[in-house]
Design an enzyme around this catalytic site. Structure first.
Site, PDB file in Angstrom:
ATOM      1  N   TYR A  62      47.975  39.194  28.699  1.00  0.00           N
ATOM      2  CA  TYR A  62      48.191  39.929  29.944  1.00  0.00           C
ATOM      3  C   TYR A  62      49.514  40.688  29.883  1.00  0.00           C
ATOM      4  O   TYR A  62      49.585  41.879  30.220  1.00  0.00           O
ATOM      5  CB  TYR A  62      48.183  38.970  31.140  1.00  0.00           C
ATOM      6  CG  TYR A  62      48.593  39.626  32.432  1.00  0.00           C
ATOM      7  CD1 TYR A  62      47.774  40.572  33.044  1.00  0.00           C
ATOM      8  CD2 TYR A  62      49.811  39.322  33.039  1.00  0.00           C
ATOM      9  CE1 TYR A  62      48.158  41.188  34.234  1.00  0.00           C
ATOM     10  CE2 TYR A  62      50.193  39.930  34.215  1.00  0.00           C
ATOM     11  CZ  TYR A  62      49.370  40.868  34.813  1.00  0.00           C
ATOM     12  OH  TYR A  62      49.754  41.480  35.977  1.00  0.00           O
ATOM     13  N   LYS A  77      50.393  44.770  30.254  1.00  0.00           N
ATOM     14  CA  LYS A  77      51.328  45.335  31.231  1.00  0.00           C
ATOM     15  C   LYS A  77      52.491  46.047  30.532  1.00  0.00           C
ATOM     16  O   LYS A  77      52.936  47.107  30.968  1.00  0.00           O
ATOM     17  CB  LYS A  77      51.847  44.246  32.174  1.00  0.00           C
ATOM     18  CG  LYS A  77      50.773  43.602  33.054  1.00  0.00           C
ATOM     19  CD  LYS A  77      49.998  44.591  33.909  1.00  0.00           C
ATOM     20  CE  LYS A  77      50.791  45.112  35.079  1.00  0.00           C
ATOM     21  NZ  LYS A  77      49.970  45.918  36.020  1.00  0.00           N
ATOM     22  N   ASP A 135      35.374  53.690  37.607  1.00  0.00           N
ATOM     23  CA  ASP A 135      35.765  52.696  36.612  1.00  0.00           C
ATOM     24  C   ASP A 135      36.854  53.315  35.751  1.00  0.00           C
ATOM     25  O   ASP A 135      36.597  54.272  35.006  1.00  0.00           O
ATOM     26  CB  ASP A 135      34.535  52.327  35.772  1.00  0.00           C
ATOM     27  CG  ASP A 135      34.828  51.334  34.668  1.00  0.00           C
ATOM     28  OD1 ASP A 135      36.010  50.973  34.457  1.00  0.00           O
ATOM     29  OD2 ASP A 135      33.868  50.914  33.998  1.00  0.00           O
TER      30      ASP A 135
END
Length: 193
Positions: free
Chosen positions: A106, A110, A12
């Site tokens: 999002y 990024k 993870d």
């Protein structure tokens, strides 16, 4: 296939201890570490009004924080490498609303990946680590595109993953002094011939 040896590790990226253990297992198996690819990513294309805080947190944890955690865990090994590269699959920075409308959370995650990588390039150039970002100009035929971004129609219009693998190879085989760039896959391929 082209051959090679793999070390499969289930983990993870949001768990710093698991990431550190994976880096150490890799170094123990292969005797060092030359390349880090920050590829793990969570995607949820929703505007703020429709995005749960839990989903926001997940994207930041996996995308930006995951890039930080993995790269930091690998840093001492990268400094010892003769061909150290960090390649982060993230876009060039832009404040154009077309990249923010409907999916700012999002995009933030990024862009965070990009900023961390460009910061690393500035911080570690003197230590011989190349750090660059790579992003496709168009969508790539992946499960995420098919499942989240438009189904079969989008998948049919997408480029094959080789646009990413071929451009990644071109960047990763450059000297580590090639650093601090936000690149588009297609431009890398055109430049490489």
């Amino acid at each position: 296939g082209v051959g090679g040896t793999a070390l499969p590790i289930v983990g993870d990226v949001s768990d710093a201890d698991q990431v550190a253990a994976a880096v150490e297992q890799t170094v123990a198996k292969f005797g060092g570490l030359d390349i880090v690819v920050n590829n793990a990513s969570a995607i949820n294309l929703a505007p703020m009004a429709q995005l749960d805080v839990k989903r926001y947190d997940l994207m930041q944890q996996i995308n930006s924080r995951g890039t930080f955690v993995l790269t930091k865990a690998a840093l001492e090994h990268l400094r010892a490498s003769e061909h150290a590269h960090v390649l982060t699959l993230s876009p060039p920075l832009s404040a154009d609303p077309k990249w923010l409308k409907g999916n700012a959370a999002y995009t933030l995650s990024k862009f965070g990946m990009t900023m961390l990588t460009l910061g690393l390039a500035a911080d570690e150039a003197e230590n011989g680590i190349g750090a660059n970002c790579l992003w496709p100009r168009t969508i790539i035929a992946t499960a995420a595109v098919q499942n989240l971004l438009g189904g079969d129609e989008a998948f049919a219009r997408a480029r094959t993953p080789s646009v990413y693998s071929d451009s990644s190879f071109a960047v990763l085989t450059k000297p580590a002094s090639y650093t601090g760039h936000s690149l588009l896959c297609e431009d890398v391929l055109l430049e490489s011939g």
